[in-house]
Design a protein around this motif. Structure first.
Motif, PDB file in Angstrom:
ATOM      1  N   MET A 131       3.365  -5.108   6.238  1.00 61.14           N
ATOM      2  CA  MET A 131       3.264  -4.366   7.610  1.00 61.14           C
ATOM      3  C   MET A 131       3.219  -2.890   7.437  1.00 61.14           C
ATOM      4  SD  MET A 131       6.115  -6.371   9.918  1.00 61.14           S
ATOM      5  CE  MET A 131       7.569  -6.084   9.361  1.00 61.14           C
ATOM      6  N   THR A 132       3.821  -2.261   6.433  1.00 64.27           N
ATOM      7  CA  THR A 132       3.395  -0.934   6.439  1.00 64.27           C
ATOM      8  C   THR A 132       2.129  -0.390   6.517  1.00 64.27           C
ATOM      9  OG1 THR A 132       3.643  -1.232   3.943  1.00 64.27           O
ATOM     10  CG2 THR A 132       5.504  -0.085   5.156  1.00 64.27           C
ATOM     11  N   ARG A 133       0.959  -1.494   5.988  1.00 61.91           N
ATOM     12  CA  ARG A 133      -0.198  -1.148   6.130  1.00 61.91           C
ATOM     13  C   ARG A 133      -1.233  -1.675   7.315  1.00 61.91           C
ATOM     14  NH1 ARG A 133      -2.520  -2.178   0.005  1.00 61.91           N
ATOM     15  NH2 ARG A 133      -4.437  -1.263   0.994  1.00 61.91           N
ATOM     16  N   GLY A 134      -0.211  -1.939   8.265  1.00 60.11           N
ATOM     17  CA  GLY A 134      -0.873  -2.442   9.370  1.00 60.11           C
ATOM     18  C   GLY A 134      -1.183  -4.068   9.539  1.00 60.11           C
ATOM     19  N   ARG A 135      -0.504  -4.733   8.604  1.00 55.32           N
ATOM     20  CA  ARG A 135      -0.504  -6.178   8.734  1.00 55.32           C
ATOM     21  C   ARG A 135       0.464  -6.990   9.097  1.00 55.32           C
ATOM     22  NH1 ARG A 135      -3.673  -8.720   3.866  1.00 55.32           N
ATOM     23  NH2 ARG A 135      -4.014 -10.240   5.782  1.00 55.32           N
ATOM     24  N   TYR A 136       0.350  -7.951  10.131  1.00 56.66           N
ATOM     25  CA  TYR A 136       1.419  -8.552  10.804  1.00 56.66           C
ATOM     26  C   TYR A 136       1.325 -10.107  10.882  1.00 56.66           C
ATOM     27  CZ  TYR A 136       3.068  -3.634  11.899  1.00 56.66           C
ATOM     28  OH  TYR A 136       3.526  -2.591  11.972  1.00 56.66           O
ATOM     29  N   ARG A 137       2.327 -10.842  11.330  1.00 58.11           N
ATOM     30  CA  ARG A 137       2.083 -12.149  11.627  1.00 58.11           C
ATOM     31  C   ARG A 137       1.484 -12.349  12.918  1.00 58.11           C
ATOM     32  NH1 ARG A 137       6.732 -15.939   9.000  1.00 58.11           N
ATOM     33  NH2 ARG A 137       5.970 -15.780   6.809  1.00 58.11           N
ATOM     34  N   GLU A 138       1.969 -11.424  13.941  1.00 63.45           N
ATOM     35  CA  GLU A 138       1.535 -11.605  15.386  1.00 63.45           C
ATOM     36  C   GLU A 138       0.532 -10.144  15.367  1.00 63.45           C
ATOM     37  OE1 GLU A 138       3.654  -9.729  18.737  1.00 63.45           O
ATOM     38  OE2 GLU A 138       3.102 -11.825  19.688  1.00 63.45           O
ATOM     39  N   PRO A 319      -3.357   4.801  -0.398  1.00 57.32           N
ATOM     40  CA  PRO A 319      -3.909   3.635  -1.009  1.00 57.32           C
ATOM     41  C   PRO A 319      -5.559   4.035  -1.120  1.00 57.32           C
ATOM     42  CG  PRO A 319      -3.365   3.123   1.147  1.00 57.32           C
ATOM     43  CD  PRO A 319      -2.475   4.487   0.915  1.00 57.32           C
ATOM     44  N   ALA A 320      -6.070   3.469  -2.200  1.00 53.21           N
ATOM     45  CA  ALA A 320      -7.543   3.797  -2.369  1.00 53.21           C
ATOM     46  C   ALA A 320      -8.560   3.595  -1.386  1.00 53.21           C
ATOM     47  CB  ALA A 320      -8.064   3.206  -3.694  1.00 53.21           C
ATOM     48  N   THR A 321      -8.518   2.540  -0.818  1.00 56.20           N
ATOM     49  CA  THR A 321      -9.049   2.109   0.527  1.00 56.20           C
ATOM     50  C   THR A 321      -8.016   1.394   1.376  1.00 56.20           C
ATOM     51  OG1 THR A 321      -9.549  -0.003  -0.299  1.00 56.20           O
ATOM     52  CG2 THR A 321     -11.415   1.500  -0.511  1.00 56.20           C
ATOM     53  N   VAL A 322      -8.310   1.629   2.646  1.00 62.02           N
ATOM     54  CA  VAL A 322      -7.402   0.873   3.714  1.00 62.02           C
ATOM     55  C   VAL A 322      -7.997  -0.621   3.965  1.00 62.02           C
ATOM     56  CG1 VAL A 322      -6.331   2.846   4.810  1.00 62.02           C
ATOM     57  CG2 VAL A 322      -8.629   1.982   5.630  1.00 62.02           C
ATOM     58  N   GLY A 323      -9.047  -0.804   3.279  1.00 61.56           N
ATOM     59  CA  GLY A 323      -9.539  -2.005   3.240  1.00 61.56           C
ATOM     60  C   GLY A 323     -10.601  -2.371   4.410  1.00 61.56           C
ATOM     61  N   SER A 359      -2.546   1.628  13.129  1.00 62.46           N
ATOM     62  CA  SER A 359      -1.651   2.040  11.987  1.00 62.46           C
ATOM     63  C   SER A 359      -2.271   3.400  11.506  1.00 62.46           C
ATOM     64  CB  SER A 359      -1.545   1.113  10.766  1.00 62.46           C
ATOM     65  OG  SER A 359      -0.955   1.274   9.745  1.00 62.46           O
ATOM     66  N   LEU A 360      -3.444   3.662  11.195  1.00 62.26           N
ATOM     67  CA  LEU A 360      -4.073   4.741  10.921  1.00 62.26           C
ATOM     68  C   LEU A 360      -3.784   5.823  11.950  1.00 62.26           C
ATOM     69  CD1 LEU A 360      -7.428   3.564   9.297  1.00 62.26           C
ATOM     70  CD2 LEU A 360      -5.745   4.658   8.095  1.00 62.26           C
ATOM     71  N   MET A 361      -4.171   5.667  13.084  1.00 59.01           N
ATOM     72  CA  MET A 361      -4.050   6.592  14.403  1.00 59.01           C
ATOM     73  C   MET A 361      -2.520   7.036  14.307  1.00 59.01           C
ATOM     74  SD  MET A 361      -7.068   6.934  15.762  1.00 59.01           S
ATOM     75  CE  MET A 361      -7.631   6.581  17.248  1.00 59.01           C
ATOM     76  N   GLU A 362      -1.676   6.057  14.093  1.00 58.82           N
ATOM     77  CA  GLU A 362      -0.203   6.439  14.291  1.00 58.82           C
ATOM     78  C   GLU A 362       0.009   7.334  13.053  1.00 58.82           C
ATOM     79  OE1 GLU A 362       3.242   3.428  14.876  1.00 58.82           O
ATOM     80  OE2 GLU A 362       1.413   2.306  15.402  1.00 58.82           O
ATOM     81  N   GLN A 363      -0.389   7.157  11.892  1.00 58.86           N
ATOM     82  CA  GLN A 363      -0.282   8.052  10.970  1.00 58.86           C
ATOM     83  C   GLN A 363      -0.795   9.711  11.190  1.00 58.86           C
ATOM     84  OE1 GLN A 363      -1.672   6.400   7.112  1.00 58.86           O
ATOM     85  NE2 GLN A 363      -0.617   4.715   7.238  1.00 58.86           N
ATOM     86  N   LYS A 364      -1.926   9.468  11.679  1.00 57.65           N
ATOM     87  CA  LYS A 364      -2.870  10.644  12.120  1.00 57.65           C
ATOM     88  C   LYS A 364      -2.027  11.460  13.084  1.00 57.65           C
ATOM     89  CE  LYS A 364      -7.460  11.200  13.309  1.00 57.65           C
ATOM     90  NZ  LYS A 364      -8.570  10.547  13.800  1.00 57.65           N
ATOM     91  N   MET A 365      -1.629  10.627  14.172  1.00 55.96           N
ATOM     92  CA  MET A 365      -0.751  11.512  15.271  1.00 55.96           C
ATOM     93  C   MET A 365       0.414  11.994  14.613  1.00 55.96           C
ATOM     94  SD  MET A 365      -2.039  10.754  18.045  1.00 55.96           S
ATOM     95  CE  MET A 365      -3.288   9.882  19.061  1.00 55.96           C
ATOM     96  N   GLU A 366       1.144  11.320  13.698  1.00 54.29           N
ATOM     97  CA  GLU A 366       2.438  11.716  13.341  1.00 54.29           C
ATOM     98  C   GLU A 366       2.221  13.000  12.371  1.00 54.29           C
ATOM     99  OE1 GLU A 366       4.934   8.900  11.334  1.00 54.29           O
ATOM    100  OE2 GLU A 366       4.683   7.655  13.134  1.00 54.29           O
ATOM    101  N   ALA A 367       1.074  13.077  11.591  1.00 55.26           N
ATOM    102  CA  ALA A 367       0.738  14.203  11.071  1.00 55.26           C
ATOM    103  C   ALA A 367       0.429  15.380  11.546  1.00 55.26           C
ATOM    104  CB  ALA A 367      -0.333  13.508   9.755  1.00 55.26           C
TER     105      ALA A 367
END
Lengths: 473, 473
Positions: A131-138, A319-323, A359-367
């Motif tokens: 989940m930390t990398r933006g992956r969920y069941r929903e 991580p090297a790539t966010v995939g 997930s990336l946008m959230e990290q960006k906003m926090e930063a």
């Protein structure tokens, strides 16, 4: 994540004062979106939707669950990840696994042979996601598809143009879109001597090449899957290739591959695709990559996947790539699986990997520490003295009725300081203050929260002044 | 509906050419939204959301399923309608039944004591709905709630103002909002001699009064539920009452009701509510109605329900009322059920019955024969001659890159007539036509689809001209 674990533990333990002990949590692999997350989500959606609309797409929606049999046999090995509903009498149902199968069912059911549509909705997979990398069941999928019998590669090229436009607009950094073709892959397997019945399983091994080294894939296909070392090494030679139009031309002359009819068709279409991509001015971000396989069974032609590239100035811990942040391809056979007469409707589409983008946008906003407003409120209706609740209610009602976005504190006699503090906390730019004197004079004191400047505005001019100050015509 | 039945029959029978025989349908009680329905849905949502935002609401979202135990014990007799997920290992899950319980769980879990939020999402009930009247097993709820400890009836009045604004803006015809209070109902039951343990079950009988006559409710509570005829007739006297502030004042003097503490509290708050509603200028649409009960267990104070009134010129075949289009109330105890220490967060909210509103809007649209556009496309890029695919691709790419909403036919050599017909069919207002001559002259022929007027525009001015003509700055 540590905090989340502690919170879960705490909830699990409950307390011992006799209240029910239950887990105060969302189901595994899911999360709530609070107002801040929603603000980011809506910003991302609005960028994506405006791109889809720019390309003339309609929008549809389908139910969150389908008849179980609608999903049966569409996802190969991944079928075990489908959520089923409990048999409570009546039909057997499953939660949708993606938006593509429901789209195909929709087309067949309504006998639609021609549509360009997008669909943004949640899908469900019983996975064990990070989940930390933006992956969920929903998680949300965000799909754009073009269905219909058209001249080759024109809609396919538009899908890639859309990926390009969206990833550029979201400003996520540099990216690359890998393309390949199921027919080139199958041709390659054939000329390397892979038996027909092993194409799909070898294909899903090759699909792992974005995460593991060729050596590991090789030992899987030779060891577990029993392919000859010659066949494996032949595949190994091809999957290391990537390039542009030059590589397509080269492979059209390849002594082995050019002997295979499927591969020739795939390569000819790939050539056409690159010509169109050049006209769109986006060929520099597209890489023809023979290692791209994509797991899903239903692809029949071109396939693609967009990846974000590592930033030069990224921290080493990242991580090297966010995939993959987008992917898709052509699936000409899926709709036919739903048609009683097997009538085919060719389709090509793209799915934007919105959760990773959130997930990336959230990290960006926090930063960036940019303060995100979670409401659009233009003005707070306030009073400087007691006993003015009725007057505040009258004024706010006037403002609402004129289309002004207004709030007030739900207190009979709030302190002025608390009212101003509320504006600071929530980013409301203006305060409309009334007191005995203002009421007598027929004015409202309009305060700018940032500058603390106050001016008396005649009540009949207040709406216009607020609109002017908040740049809303 | 007949057609739907025939189609389902046909799908059920399948065909006998060896293709799989499965039902080509959506699950019972659900439906797809095609582009036309989506256009209506987005119009309705946009009206509602802009009202919620005008009142300063934030937005949240929660997962479609919750832990089964989260929903347990919240819905009384209706719990049997909850959809459970199959036990596939791991947590036991259920689809959400409404948005209120997830909201309460969200508040308790995040220790939020103060929020004004809306939430628009689908909820699930294993009901046997009349789909023709806009009732489904999967349906949208559209909730606005205010949580926090505030002075009495201020947020409650704002909820009613919101109902009023939304129903007015949607232009669904005349409406009435019935209000009552759980404390007045309970007080009434008490003074009529209903035993404490029968309050809830009698309440759910009284809740049927909007659909059945008092005589039927009376025989249910006397027969099935074993109430004395005296108690029943006492209730019967009260539930026929409805009015405004005058009725509130009258009941505050009622010899029986005024003896009951709960009823007195409820009536005092109802008086305050009407004073605020008068300041908002909406009291004329609000009716204090002692027959309004609302089934849900969790209400603790004011409750309300909006109904559309029969139009004078309606056809006789139409149903007498379309029933409730909005409802809600105060639930001060629900969040406490989730808090380990039972800490309460008072809440009041309203839910807009969006599905019935969609259903009415669809009927209205069909009747009016207003043509609904399902895309926003401003211009079709067309060619008058063959072999101009590359030029069309180049031009459309320029337009997209400038933010113009543009389409083209996915054919190498489409006929001009077909291109113009496509515009007629889909409502695209402009056509940008290129031919050999136009390319040579550096112009594009811009055609107005409605007037058939054509003018040559210099290519560098095309974007600006399209924006001007389609009123987009």
């Amino acid at each position: 994540e540590q905090v989340a674990k502690l919170l879960e533990l705490k909830a699990r333990l409950g307390v011992d004062d006799g209240r029910p002990r239950f887990l105060l949590k969302t189901p595994k692999g899911t999360r709530d979106y609070g107002p801040k997350q929603m603000a980011i989500r809506e910003r991302v959606f609005s960028t994506i939707i405006s791109c889809f609309k720019r390309h003339g797409a309609e929008v549809i929606d389908t139910p969150v669950f389908e008849l179980k049999e609608t999903l049966t046999g569409k996802y190969g090995e991944d079928s075990k990840l489908i959520y089923d509903l409990k048999d409570q009498g009546g039909e057997l149902l499953s939660l949708r696994y993606d938006l593509t199968v429901p789209f195909a069912r929709y087309l067949a059911m309504n006998k639609i042979t021609n549509i360009k549509r997008y669909h943004i909705a949640k899908v469900y997979r019983r996975d064990n996601p990070a989940m930390t990398r933006g992956r969920y069941r929903e998680f949300y999928q965000c799909d754009f598809d073009i269905a219909g019998q058209f001249d080759p590669m024109i809609p396919d090229a538009e899908c890639l143009k859309i990926v390009y436009e969206i990833l550029s607009a979201l400003q996520l950094g540099d990216f690359l879109v890998k393309v390949n073709d199921r027919r080139i892959l199958d041709g390659m397997f054939a000329v390397c001597g892979v038996p027909d019945n092993k194409f799909r399983t070898i294909c899903s091994s090759v699909d792992k090449l974005d995460k593991v080294m060729w050596e590991d894939v090789r030992s899987e296909i030779v060891g577990e899957k029993g392919l000859s070392t010659e066949a494996a090494d032949c595949i190994g030679e091809y999957v290391r290739l990537h390039g542009g139009l030059d590589l397509v031309e080269e492979l059209l002359q390849d002594p082995k591959l050019s002997q295979n009819k499927l591969a020739r068709e795939g390569l000819a279409d790939m050539k056409l695709l690159f010509e169109y991509l050049m006209l769109f001015g986006i060929a520099d971000k597209i890489s023809f990559d023979l290692s791209l396989a994509r797991g899903l069974d239903y692809y029949t032609g071109v396939i693609y996947e967009a990846v974000l590239l590592q930033q030069q100035n990224d921290h080493v811990e990242e991580p090297a790539t966010v995939g993959s942040v987008a992917g898709g391809g052509r699936y000409d056979g899926l709709v036919g699986m739903f048609d009683p007469k097997g009538k085919k409707v060719p389709c090509v589409g793209v799915s934007i990997g919105i959760e990773r983008i959130f997930s990336l946008m959230e990290q960006k906003m926090e930063a960036s520490e940019e303060k995100i407003r979670t409401t659009d409120t233009q003005v707070l209706v306030a009073s400087a003295q007691k006993k003015l609740l009725e007057e505040r209610l009258k004024l706010i009602s006037e403002l609402w009725d004129s289309g002004i976005k207004a709030e007030m504190l739900y207190k009979k006699n709030p302190k002025l300081l608390n009212q101003l503090q509320y504006c600071e906390d929530t980013g409301i730019p203006l305060v409309a203050i009334i007191g005995e004197q203002e009421l007598k004079d027929g004015v409202v004191k309009l305060r700018d929260v940032a500058t603390r400047e106050e001016v008396d505005i005649r009540r009949e001019n207040l709406v216009e002044e607020i609109k002017k100050r908040t740049c809303q015509p």
